[in-house]
Design a protein around this motif. Sequence first.
Motif, PDB file in Angstrom:
ATOM      1  N   VAL A   6       0.852  -1.189   0.000  1.00  0.00           N
ATOM      2  CA  VAL A   6       0.000   0.000   0.000  1.00  0.00           C
ATOM      3  C   VAL A   6       0.884   1.234   0.000  1.00  0.00           C
ATOM      4  CG1 VAL A   6      -1.957  -1.087   1.186  1.00  0.00           C
ATOM      5  CG2 VAL A   6      -0.122  -0.044   2.536  1.00  0.00           C
ATOM      6  N   ASP A   7       0.300   2.377  -0.396  1.00  0.00           N
ATOM      7  CA  ASP A   7       1.041   3.637  -0.322  1.00  0.00           C
ATOM      8  C   ASP A   7       0.774   4.299   1.028  1.00  0.00           C
ATOM      9  OD1 ASP A   7      -1.486   4.821  -0.471  1.00  0.00           O
ATOM     10  OD2 ASP A   7      -1.310   5.307  -2.604  1.00  0.00           O
ATOM     11  N   GLU A   8       1.334   5.497   1.208  1.00  0.00           N
ATOM     12  CA  GLU A   8       1.228   6.167   2.507  1.00  0.00           C
ATOM     13  C   GLU A   8      -0.212   6.499   2.876  1.00  0.00           C
ATOM     14  OE1 GLU A   8       3.412   6.755   0.235  1.00  0.00           O
ATOM     15  OE2 GLU A   8       5.365   6.467   1.198  1.00  0.00           O
ATOM     16  N   ALA A   9      -1.082   6.610   1.862  1.00  0.00           N
ATOM     17  CA  ALA A   9      -2.483   6.915   2.128  1.00  0.00           C
ATOM     18  C   ALA A   9      -3.306   5.657   2.386  1.00  0.00           C
ATOM     19  CB  ALA A   9      -3.078   7.689   0.955  1.00  0.00           C
ATOM     20  N   GLY A  10      -2.673   4.489   2.284  1.00  0.00           N
ATOM     21  CA  GLY A  10      -3.378   3.250   2.531  1.00  0.00           C
ATOM     22  C   GLY A  10      -4.044   2.658   1.309  1.00  0.00           C
ATOM     23  N   ASN A  11      -3.741   3.197   0.130  1.00  0.00           N
ATOM     24  CA  ASN A  11      -4.311   2.654  -1.099  1.00  0.00           C
ATOM     25  C   ASN A  11      -3.455   1.498  -1.605  1.00  0.00           C
ATOM     26  OD1 ASN A  11      -6.352   4.758  -1.288  1.00  0.00           O
ATOM     27  ND2 ASN A  11      -4.676   6.128  -1.873  1.00  0.00           N
ATOM     28  N   PRO A  50       4.836   1.244   4.006  1.00  0.00           N
ATOM     29  CA  PRO A  50       3.776   2.010   4.680  1.00  0.00           C
ATOM     30  C   PRO A  50       2.799   1.165   5.496  1.00  0.00           C
ATOM     31  CG  PRO A  50       4.077   2.788   2.424  1.00  0.00           C
ATOM     32  CD  PRO A  50       4.908   1.550   2.555  1.00  0.00           C
ATOM     33  N   TYR A  51       2.590  -0.093   5.126  1.00  0.00           N
ATOM     34  CA  TYR A  51       1.622  -0.924   5.843  1.00  0.00           C
ATOM     35  C   TYR A  51       1.918  -0.970   7.333  1.00  0.00           C
ATOM     36  CZ  TYR A  51      -0.907  -5.098   7.424  1.00  0.00           C
ATOM     37  OH  TYR A  51      -1.712  -5.969   8.108  1.00  0.00           O
ATOM     38  N   ASP A  86      -1.863   0.316  12.686  1.00  0.00           N
ATOM     39  CA  ASP A  86      -2.423   0.719  13.979  1.00  0.00           C
ATOM     40  C   ASP A  86      -3.628   1.635  13.808  1.00  0.00           C
ATOM     41  OD1 ASP A  86      -2.565   0.618  16.710  1.00  0.00           O
ATOM     42  OD2 ASP A  86      -1.126   2.231  17.051  1.00  0.00           O
ATOM     43  N   ASP A  87      -4.046   1.851  12.540  1.00  0.00           N
ATOM     44  CA  ASP A  87      -5.181   2.709  12.222  1.00  0.00           C
ATOM     45  C   ASP A  87      -6.419   1.830  12.043  1.00  0.00           C
ATOM     46  OD1 ASP A  87      -7.146   4.233  10.915  1.00  0.00           O
ATOM     47  OD2 ASP A  87      -5.664   5.478   9.898  1.00  0.00           O
ATOM     48  N   GLU A  88      -7.387   1.976  12.914  1.00  0.00           N
ATOM     49  CA  GLU A  88      -8.576   1.126  12.871  1.00  0.00           C
ATOM     50  C   GLU A  88      -9.337   1.285  11.561  1.00  0.00           C
ATOM     51  OE1 GLU A  88     -12.555   0.119  15.582  1.00  0.00           O
ATOM     52  OE2 GLU A  88     -11.403   1.964  15.924  1.00  0.00           O
ATOM     53  N   ALA A  89      -9.451   2.510  11.066  1.00  0.00           N
ATOM     54  CA  ALA A  89     -10.182   2.736   9.815  1.00  0.00           C
ATOM     55  C   ALA A  89      -9.498   2.033   8.650  1.00  0.00           C
ATOM     56  CB  ALA A  89     -10.300   4.235   9.542  1.00  0.00           C
ATOM     57  N   PHE A  90      -8.163   2.077   8.619  1.00  0.00           N
ATOM     58  CA  PHE A  90      -7.421   1.377   7.560  1.00  0.00           C
ATOM     59  C   PHE A  90      -7.662  -0.121   7.644  1.00  0.00           C
ATOM     60  CE2 PHE A  90      -3.495  -1.054   6.683  1.00  0.00           C
ATOM     61  CZ  PHE A  90      -3.426  -0.868   5.303  1.00  0.00           C
ATOM     62  N   CYS A  91      -7.591  -0.677   8.840  1.00  0.00           N
ATOM     63  CA  CYS A  91      -7.795  -2.123   9.000  1.00  0.00           C
ATOM     64  C   CYS A  91      -9.190  -2.534   8.553  1.00  0.00           C
ATOM     65  CB  CYS A  91      -7.549  -2.533  10.454  1.00  0.00           C
ATOM     66  SG  CYS A  91      -5.820  -2.407  10.975  1.00  0.00           S
ATOM     67  N   LYS A  92     -10.186  -1.714   8.843  1.00  0.00           N
ATOM     68  CA  LYS A  92     -11.544  -2.040   8.418  1.00  0.00           C
ATOM     69  C   LYS A  92     -11.658  -2.005   6.899  1.00  0.00           C
ATOM     70  CE  LYS A  92     -14.204  -0.765  12.539  1.00  0.00           C
ATOM     71  NZ  LYS A  92     -15.316   0.048  13.069  1.00  0.00           N
ATOM     72  N   ARG A  93     -10.982  -1.043   6.249  1.00  0.00           N
ATOM     73  CA  ARG A  93     -11.004  -0.990   4.777  1.00  0.00           C
ATOM     74  C   ARG A  93     -10.366  -2.239   4.185  1.00  0.00           C
ATOM     75  NH1 ARG A  93      -9.061   4.280   5.423  1.00  0.00           N
ATOM     76  NH2 ARG A  93      -7.100   3.748   4.375  1.00  0.00           N
ATOM     77  N   LEU A 149      -1.482  -6.180  19.986  1.00  0.00           N
ATOM     78  CA  LEU A 149      -2.817  -5.745  19.595  1.00  0.00           C
ATOM     79  C   LEU A 149      -2.754  -4.312  19.096  1.00  0.00           C
ATOM     80  CD1 LEU A 149      -4.919  -7.161  22.583  1.00  0.00           C
ATOM     81  CD2 LEU A 149      -4.534  -8.194  20.350  1.00  0.00           C
ATOM     82  N   LEU A 150      -3.101  -4.112  17.833  1.00  0.00           N
ATOM     83  CA  LEU A 150      -3.069  -2.787  17.228  1.00  0.00           C
ATOM     84  C   LEU A 150      -4.472  -2.412  16.753  1.00  0.00           C
ATOM     85  CD1 LEU A 150       0.214  -3.107  15.098  1.00  0.00           C
ATOM     86  CD2 LEU A 150      -0.037  -2.185  17.411  1.00  0.00           C
ATOM     87  N   ALA A 151      -4.640  -1.142  16.431  1.00  0.00           N
ATOM     88  CA  ALA A 151      -5.906  -0.636  15.887  1.00  0.00           C
ATOM     89  C   ALA A 151      -7.090  -1.040  16.768  1.00  0.00           C
ATOM     90  CB  ALA A 151      -6.105  -1.123  14.446  1.00  0.00           C
ATOM     91  N   LYS A 152      -6.941  -0.809  18.071  1.00  0.00           N
ATOM     92  CA  LYS A 152      -7.983  -1.148  19.052  1.00  0.00           C
ATOM     93  C   LYS A 152      -8.353  -2.632  18.986  1.00  0.00           C
ATOM     94  CE  LYS A 152      -9.922   3.525  18.977  1.00  0.00           C
ATOM     95  NZ  LYS A 152     -11.134   4.360  18.724  1.00  0.00           N
TER      96      LYS A 152
END
Length: 656
Positions: free
Chosen positions: A422-427, A507-508, A513-520, A550-553
């Motif tokens: 993925v890139d820095e934006a999570g794409n 970047p991954y 540790d970003d919950e929104a990224f993990c959900k995507r 444990l990351l991203a909550k």
Amino acid sequence: MSYSDQELRLLQLLSRRFPSITAAHNEMINLYAIMALPKGTDHYLSDIHGAYDQFDHMLRHASGAVRRKLAQTFEGELTNQEQIELALLVYYPEQKLRATLPTLDTPADWIAETIVRLARVARTSAQKYTRSKVRKRLDPQRAYVLEELLSESEAAETAQKEQYYRSIVATIVELGEGEAFIITLADLIRSLVIDRLYVIGDIYDRGPAAEKVMDRLMAYHYVSIQWGNHDVSWMGAASGCPALVANVVRVALRYSTLSTLIDGYGINLRELSRFADTVYSHDPCHAFRPKVASPIEDYTSAALARMHKAIAAIQFKLEAQIIRRHPEYQMEHRLILEGLDLAAGTAMIEGRTYQLLDANWPTMGGRDRSVLTPGESELIADLCAQFQQSTRLQRHIRFLYSYGNMFQVHDGNLKFHGCLPVDEAGNFIHFPLGGEELAGPALLTRYEQMAREAFFSRDVQVRRAGQDALWYLWCGEHSPLYGRLRMATFERYVIADPVAHEEPKGPYYALRDDEAFCKRVLVAFGADPEHGHIINGHTPVKTRRGERPLLAKGKLIIIDGGMSEAYQHETGIAGYTLVGSSHVLILAAHEAFTSAEAMIRTGHDPTPHTEYVQTFPRRLLIGDTDTGTLLRGQLEDLRKLVAAYREGVLIEQETL
């Protein structure tokens, strides 16, 4: 009701198994009953790295699940120490019997009482399964008696029924079969406590006995594997990929794990030894002394260092050839051999000049340093042939292909070994592979296809392209099994500057540790973004430095905690594992395993420290899982079959 030709053919096939409405109805009753059973317990491990003793112990105590089953069975009846003694018997029945029986005044009474207790634990452990499934895990030689012991009800029995069970146990002891039944019951309990085993990659390298780990996995009742980068390195070597053969041998020499190669797989390294003694006879090869100082029969430390340097030189050349074959990999900056100035003792790497600690590379004297000398070519050809002809290795690698893959979505969870490109934006990054620009799940699927072609394809070009893809999976920047900007193998050997040793993460590793990224990510792979988890290995969690698994909550779980001794000085523990039952998802942190004898002698069971990741609001049933979805599909097929019988489209067959 009308049926397509395809539906009719499928129903005709199904009618062979269920030739009547009654037969179909019986199966439907069975499937509905199965879906009402509690979900079985899953056990997740990662990054075993050949650490067989630690791995074997984790399987035996099931990351604390055996102790929890004992507590459930004997709550209020047995003291904690009595439960520990019984647990040690379940883990290591042969050793515990040898230590206990000589100390008893009335061993027959102890054996009888122990059989009764173990039978109770086995019954508790079997409650989640159908009788048919339990029967498949019974020792065939003792199946009848075991079934009788397991069928005893916990409710009050008549005096005659109680006498019946006691008679069975007494006869077992009288006939001298008591010890054998204790061992059989202990084995059965361990088999029943865990339903499915999931390995999130990296079985090979670092530790001394990867071949024993593979034998153990092949004997396990249910196992699923997601490949790690160390696994694909061995898969490529077994397929005959020269660069990965060289890599596997080099890593074994670096970590003094030649026993796997020599004793485990019958790989003869004498030609490598002779070649190295000739080419590097006056070279101390200081930088190539093994990282782990352990004696290896028939080889001195100096000889191992020479062999290590010789195979490393071959690997560097072969890797340069792959990079040139694949400009789409965009790895020209890793053509390190082109930047060597051996006369000056320097290397130009990625635009910076470094002083070499070792400038003696006698096989790199030509204009093109990636060309193998005749001696190197002959040597690597011999090693490739040996890897392809090792019966045990080929059997193990075929098992990895049969029961492994790049990723798996299971009960809403997404399992893969390392990372995602993925890139820095999570794409998701698009990467050229197999003639297409692919990203996300499609990229991992194509990697898996090419990994299989590397081993199974009979087309020489397709096979080599697959082998090169396996090499990229081992060390490439956009490999989902590695995911660092470079693998600084050359630099770590011969450049002192620690800056050159850095292997920056992609970047991954920052985004996970970003919950929104993990959900995507979960959504993209078809997993459950609300209740599911991403389960990774690959990067040891350095608990000594305060890192958390444990990351991203809690949405992402890393279960690489240093099972291999080579990592434990950094992690501070001996591995993380994950246990998912019908009630909870539990993370377990493990101590380093000493020996079964020490545990039995001290009466100490170092149960892992556990942490609850998730508690389910209600008990999960098989109907709530992927298996339940599959069973509902089978039920629908059976309904169609019954309808076809009733409509006269198919004719019921008489059964004898």
